[in-house]
Motif scaffolding. Structure first.
Motif, PDB file in Angstrom:
ATOM      1  N   TYR A   1      -1.151  -1.715  31.626  1.00  0.00           N
ATOM      2  CA  TYR A   1      -1.019  -3.167  31.587  1.00  0.00           C
ATOM      3  C   TYR A   1      -0.328  -3.708  32.823  1.00  0.00           C
ATOM      4  O   TYR A   1      -0.572  -4.851  33.234  1.00  0.00           O
ATOM      5  N   ALA A   2       0.521  -2.922  33.457  1.00  0.00           N
ATOM      6  CA  ALA A   2       1.107  -3.354  34.732  1.00  0.00           C
ATOM      7  C   ALA A   2       0.016  -3.478  35.792  1.00  0.00           C
ATOM      8  O   ALA A   2      -0.047  -4.474  36.525  1.00  0.00           O
TER       9      ALA A   2
ATOM     10  N   SER B   1       8.006  -1.826  23.589  1.00  0.00           N
ATOM     11  CA  SER B   1       8.610  -3.109  23.971  1.00  0.00           C
ATOM     12  C   SER B   1       8.141  -3.557  25.350  1.00  0.00           C
ATOM     13  O   SER B   1       7.834  -4.740  25.555  1.00  0.00           O
ATOM     14  N   ILE B   2       8.064  -2.656  26.295  1.00  0.00           N
ATOM     15  CA  ILE B   2       7.589  -3.000  27.635  1.00  0.00           C
ATOM     16  C   ILE B   2       6.122  -3.418  27.579  1.00  0.00           C
ATOM     17  O   ILE B   2       5.706  -4.363  28.254  1.00  0.00           O
ATOM     18  N   THR B   3       5.341  -2.735  26.760  1.00  0.00           N
ATOM     19  CA  THR B   3       3.924  -3.083  26.628  1.00  0.00           C
ATOM     20  C   THR B   3       3.760  -4.465  26.009  1.00  0.00           C
ATOM     21  O   THR B   3       2.878  -5.232  26.422  1.00  0.00           O
TER      22      THR B   3
ATOM     23  N   ASN C   1       4.412  -6.839  28.775  1.00  0.00           N
ATOM     24  CA  ASN C   1       3.251  -6.860  29.668  1.00  0.00           C
ATOM     25  C   ASN C   1       2.074  -7.590  29.038  1.00  0.00           C
ATOM     26  O   ASN C   1       1.297  -8.243  29.745  1.00  0.00           O
ATOM     27  N   ASP C   2       1.931  -7.484  27.737  1.00  0.00           N
ATOM     28  CA  ASP C   2       0.866  -8.190  27.036  1.00  0.00           C
ATOM     29  C   ASP C   2       1.086  -9.707  27.098  1.00  0.00           C
ATOM     30  O   ASP C   2       0.125 -10.469  27.219  1.00  0.00           O
TER      31      ASP C   2
ATOM     32  N   TRP D   1       1.196   5.664  24.385  1.00  0.00           N
ATOM     33  CA  TRP D   1       2.157   4.630  24.765  1.00  0.00           C
ATOM     34  C   TRP D   1       2.702   4.852  26.165  1.00  0.00           C
ATOM     35  O   TRP D   1       3.044   3.892  26.857  1.00  0.00           O
ATOM     36  N   ASN D   2       2.800   6.097  26.584  1.00  0.00           N
ATOM     37  CA  ASN D   2       3.202   6.357  27.975  1.00  0.00           C
ATOM     38  C   ASN D   2       2.181   5.796  28.949  1.00  0.00           C
ATOM     39  O   ASN D   2       2.541   5.328  30.034  1.00  0.00           O
TER      40      ASN D   2
ATOM     41  N   VAL E   1       1.975   1.430  29.421  1.00  0.00           N
ATOM     42  CA  VAL E   1       2.866   0.675  30.308  1.00  0.00           C
ATOM     43  C   VAL E   1       2.258   0.525  31.704  1.00  0.00           C
ATOM     44  O   VAL E   1       2.101  -0.602  32.192  1.00  0.00           O
TER      45      VAL E   1
ATOM     46  N   ASP F   1      10.846   2.016  23.375  1.00  0.00           N
ATOM     47  CA  ASP F   1      11.083   1.366  24.666  1.00  0.00           C
ATOM     48  C   ASP F   1       9.754   1.074  25.359  1.00  0.00           C
ATOM     49  O   ASP F   1       9.565   0.002  25.941  1.00  0.00           O
ATOM     50  N   ARG F   2       8.816   1.989  25.279  1.00  0.00           N
ATOM     51  CA  ARG F   2       7.501   1.772  25.890  1.00  0.00           C
ATOM     52  C   ARG F   2       6.695   0.722  25.122  1.00  0.00           C
ATOM     53  O   ARG F   2       5.956  -0.053  25.725  1.00  0.00           O
TER      54      ARG F   2
END
Length: 124
Positions: free
Chosen positions: A70-71, A7-9, A12-13, A63-64, A67, A4-5
């Motif tokens: 990059y935000a 995918s969010i990254t 954000n990329d 990975w934590n 997120v 999940d992290r």
């Protein structure tokens, strides 16, 4: 456990790529570069190293941290072009292209600018 992290990254990329494109199109590459160095190298890298190596968090902690990293980077890049002086950028482009403000003040002038041809003849 980390997907999940990841995918969010990746999302954000993609936003980072859009922000980078906007900044490069505006000629703000140096501002973008400084922002990337500060956020990724001066802030994120030491934090990620600390959490993953010193605290023993491993790959999951990397990975934590990605997120929010990059935000923050995307918000900082958005601030770069939102705080830019768009009138100065516009004036520099008009000067570079040899355009005068009166050329675009009427509809015919705008159409003339849009019809500029940079074809094989080399004529404008």
């Amino acid at each position: 456990k980390i997907w999940d992290r990841v995918s969010i990254t990746v999302f954000n990329d993609a936003v980072f790529a859009i922000n980078g494109s906007v900044l490069r199109a505006l000629g703000l590459q140096w501002r973008m570069g400084a922002t990337v160095i500060i956020v990724l190298w001066c802030v994120a890298m030491p934090c990620i190293y600390h959490f993953s190596v010193n605290w023993g968090g491993g790959l999951e902690s990397v990975w934590n941290a990605m997120v929010p990293t990059y935000a923050v980077l995307n918000l900082a890049l958005m601030a770069c072009y939102m705080s830019a002086d768009w009138n100065d950028i516009s004036a520099a482009i008009r000067k570079r292209e040899g355009l005068d403000l009166k050329d675009i003040s009427d509809k015919e002038g705008l159409l003339k600018i849009q019809r500029v041809d940079y074809g094989t003849t080399g004529e404008k």
